[in-house]
Design a protein around this motif. Structure first.
Motif, PDB file in Angstrom:
ATOM      1  N   ARG A 279       8.580   9.246   3.999  1.00 43.69           N
ATOM      2  CA  ARG A 279       7.833  10.424   3.606  1.00 43.69           C
ATOM      3  C   ARG A 279       6.619  10.042   2.771  1.00 43.69           C
ATOM      4  O   ARG A 279       6.465   8.888   2.358  1.00 43.69           O
ATOM      5  N   ILE A 280       5.746  11.015   2.532  1.00 43.18           N
ATOM      6  CA  ILE A 280       4.638  10.810   1.598  1.00 43.18           C
ATOM      7  C   ILE A 280       5.221  10.680   0.197  1.00 43.18           C
ATOM      8  O   ILE A 280       6.048  11.481  -0.225  1.00 43.18           O
ATOM      9  N   GLN A 281       4.799   9.664  -0.516  1.00 39.82           N
ATOM     10  CA  GLN A 281       5.383   9.357  -1.815  1.00 39.82           C
ATOM     11  C   GLN A 281       4.949  10.380  -2.874  1.00 39.82           C
ATOM     12  O   GLN A 281       3.969  11.114  -2.700  1.00 39.82           O
ATOM     13  N   ASP A 282       5.698  10.411  -3.974  1.00 39.86           N
ATOM     14  CA  ASP A 282       5.403  11.362  -5.050  1.00 39.86           C
ATOM     15  C   ASP A 282       4.067  11.065  -5.719  1.00 39.86           C
ATOM     16  O   ASP A 282       3.403  11.969  -6.230  1.00 39.86           O
ATOM     17  N   GLN A 283       3.662   9.801  -5.722  1.00 38.51           N
ATOM     18  CA  GLN A 283       2.404   9.405  -6.332  1.00 38.51           C
ATOM     19  C   GLN A 283       1.618   8.524  -5.381  1.00 38.51           C
ATOM     20  O   GLN A 283       2.193   7.873  -4.493  1.00 38.51           O
ATOM     21  N   GLY A 284       0.298   8.506  -5.572  1.00 35.47           N
ATOM     22  CA  GLY A 284      -0.534   7.582  -4.820  1.00 35.47           C
ATOM     23  C   GLY A 284      -0.426   6.180  -5.400  1.00 35.47           C
ATOM     24  O   GLY A 284       0.119   5.980  -6.489  1.00 35.47           O
ATOM     25  N   VAL A 285      -0.944   5.211  -4.662  1.00 38.88           N
ATOM     26  CA  VAL A 285      -0.867   3.822  -5.112  1.00 38.88           C
ATOM     27  C   VAL A 285      -2.216   3.151  -4.895  1.00 38.88           C
ATOM     28  O   VAL A 285      -2.947   3.466  -3.946  1.00 38.88           O
ATOM     29  N   CYS A 286      -2.563   2.257  -5.820  1.00 38.62           N
ATOM     30  CA  CYS A 286      -3.817   1.507  -5.719  1.00 38.62           C
ATOM     31  C   CYS A 286      -3.505   0.023  -5.895  1.00 38.62           C
ATOM     32  O   CYS A 286      -2.952  -0.380  -6.927  1.00 38.62           O
ATOM     33  N   TYR A 287      -3.836  -0.780  -4.881  1.00 37.02           N
ATOM     34  CA  TYR A 287      -3.649  -2.233  -4.926  1.00 37.02           C
ATOM     35  C   TYR A 287      -5.009  -2.886  -5.173  1.00 37.02           C
ATOM     36  O   TYR A 287      -5.975  -2.610  -4.456  1.00 37.02           O
ATOM     37  N   THR A 288      -5.085  -3.745  -6.177  1.00 34.15           N
ATOM     38  CA  THR A 288      -6.303  -4.488  -6.479  1.00 34.15           C
ATOM     39  C   THR A 288      -5.979  -5.975  -6.411  1.00 34.15           C
ATOM     40  O   THR A 288      -5.174  -6.483  -7.191  1.00 34.15           O
ATOM     41  N   LEU A 289      -6.594  -6.666  -5.464  1.00 30.68           N
ATOM     42  CA  LEU A 289      -6.295  -8.085  -5.229  1.00 30.68           C
ATOM     43  C   LEU A 289      -7.523  -8.934  -5.505  1.00 30.68           C
ATOM     44  O   LEU A 289      -8.611  -8.668  -4.993  1.00 30.68           O
ATOM     45  N   LYS A 290      -7.339  -9.969  -6.332  1.00 30.19           N
ATOM     46  CA  LYS A 290      -8.380 -10.964  -6.561  1.00 30.19           C
ATOM     47  C   LYS A 290      -8.187 -12.089  -5.542  1.00 30.19           C
ATOM     48  O   LYS A 290      -7.236 -12.876  -5.639  1.00 30.19           O
ATOM     49  N   VAL A 291      -9.056 -12.142  -4.556  1.00 26.12           N
ATOM     50  CA  VAL A 291      -8.955 -13.167  -3.506  1.00 26.12           C
ATOM     51  C   VAL A 291      -9.634 -14.431  -4.013  1.00 26.12           C
ATOM     52  O   VAL A 291     -10.857 -14.477  -4.171  1.00 26.12           O
TER      53      VAL A 291
END
Length: 444
Positions: A79-91
């Motif tokens: 299902r759609i989660q209760d909160q959004g998510v933000c991934y920040t990756l240092k390549v």
């Protein structure tokens, strides 16, 4: 079209039909379906997949033998989660390019180093790698280059130059940042060190806005109900709050918006703006977001250069101002609270004294008074143009006014700040003499 979820892909007796992503492909389901390119039948293959340390997803692949058109996409099986998510990756290395990525339809992908963004719902969901994500973005930009070269060669050259920058990222000659922000919470970037912490990867959860809920279909498009504001101060800083009021000019219903703004090296203020749709009247006002300071503040700026006109100025509603060279003083409530530049404040003073002065028009006007006011306006214009050096003084008994220090955090040689103790009369004007903040509970 039916929606596939985790609940309806379990076998008899509740057997879980999902397989690890590294498992063999014996459990691929094939469904004959219509090709959206040639409208003949092709083959859709579905794989129910579990991604370690994430969740179940459905990978679908379509291929048409008639026109050779193919397409792949990914759909969350949950299902759609209760909160959004933000991934920040240092390549930082080429190994980072091999990290697995799940990007849903509604996710926004950003590469801040190139000022590049892929908006939500402009690409289908994908199960790929960081390198694949970059290749897919470059392929999308390359798609209409032939047509652009024929019609807009300059635009095509700029896009080609940007595509080369995207491909150069794969060399990882320098570190860059990749951000995937998904309001549905169903996107993912692999942590190869799991379950240990990945220092290069930052994962943050956030509460969706009303607009994001609408995009995900969780709220009707015509739902105009105001989104409830958070109770904590950090949430209020990021939101524009509004309330209904009446226009001060025509008394028609109007809307006032307000926002908390933090001024660097000073404090927080509240900016309020009202716009009337009936008479087009606009007004704005600045209120201090903090308490009355223990001492008053007197700020003196020596204006010696035209660049001083760009300094930010916060004039509270309790602040008076003066320009000794013009023998000019303005009381505390004359122009209200303002957060503007020095040039903007001087123009407001000129409008108040010259343009909007009721005593220079009609029967009350006189040629002598009009000449003096016009001469004053010309002097203000000279100050703005940098042709006249002055001392600009802000005197605020509440200590809630501010003049930008362009040398911050070092002292500004052109600004003098004096702290002083308020007089009894000033405290009386501010209502502080009769204000009791301690021990008032015991007086009942």
């Amino acid at each position: 079209m039916s929606v596939i979820t985790e609940d309806n892909v379990r076998g008899v007796g509740g057997e879980n039909l999902f397989r690890d992503i590294s498992a063999d492909g014996d459990d691929i389901t094939e469904i004959e379906s219509m090709c959206m390119n040639c409208h003949l039948n092709g083959m859709t293959r579905l794989l129910l997949t579990k991604i370690p340390f994430f969740k179940e997803v459905i990978v679908s692949s379509f291929n048409c033998d008639n026109c050779s058109w193919s397409n792949t996409e990914i759909q969350s099986a949950g299902r759609i989660q209760d909160q959004g998510v933000c991934y920040t990756l240092k390549v930082k290395t080429k190994q980072d390019l091999d990290r697995e990525v799940v990007k849903s339809d509604g996710a926004t992908t950003r590469i801040p180093d190139l000022d590049f963004e892929i908006p939500p719902f402009t690409q289908k969901g994908a199960l790929t790698t960081i390198e694949g994500l970059i290749d897919r973005a470059a392929a999308g930009l390359q798609q209409d280059q032939t047509l652009r070269r024929a019609n807009y060669p300059e635009v095509a050259d700029k896009i080609e130059e940007f595509i080369l920058k995207l491909h150069k990222l794969k060399e990882v000659e320098s570190e860059f940042t990749l951000v995937i922000e998904d309001p549905s919470g169903n996107s993912f970037i692999e942590n190869p060190r799991a379950p240990q912490k990945d220092e290069a990867l930052t994962v943050t959860k956030f509460t969706r806005t009303m607009q994001q809920d609408m995009q995900l279909g969780l709220r009707a498009d015509d739902d105009l109900e105001e989104e409830p504001a958070g109770n904590d101060i950090e949430t209020m800083k990021d939101e524009v709050l509004g309330f209904n009021t009446n226009c001060p000019e025509c008394n028609a219903p109007a809307r006032t918006n307000m926002k908390i703004v933090e001024i660097p090296h000073f404090k927080e203020v509240i900016i309020m703006a009202t716009n009337c749709d009936s008479c087009s009247h606009r007004t704005n006002e600045v209120k201090s977001g903090g308490a009355t300071e223990a001492m008053g503040t007197k700020i003196t700026l020596h204006v010696t250069d035209p660049s001083d006109m760009t300094r930010d100025v916060l004039k509270s509603e309790t602040c008076s101002l003066s320009i000794p060279e013009l023998e000019f003083e303005l009381g505390m409530a004359a122009v209200g609270g303002k957060f503007t530049t020095l040039e903007g404040l001087l123009k407001d003073i000129k409008d108040l004294i010259v343009s909007k002065n009721p005593f220079i028009c009609g029967d009350s006007s006189s040629s002598d008074r009009l000449e003096k006011l016009q001469a004053f306006g010309e002097k203000i214009d000279k100050i703005i143009a940098g042709e006249m050096n002055i001392h600009f003084i802000l005197d605020d008994p509440t200590g809630n006014s501010y003049m930008q220090n362009v040398y911050a955090p070092d002292p500004d040689p052109d600004i003098t700040i004096e702290k002083y103790t308020r007089t009894f009369e000033q405290n009386e004007d501010l209502g502080l003499n009769d204000m009791k903040t301690e021990g008032y509970e015991d007086e009942n």
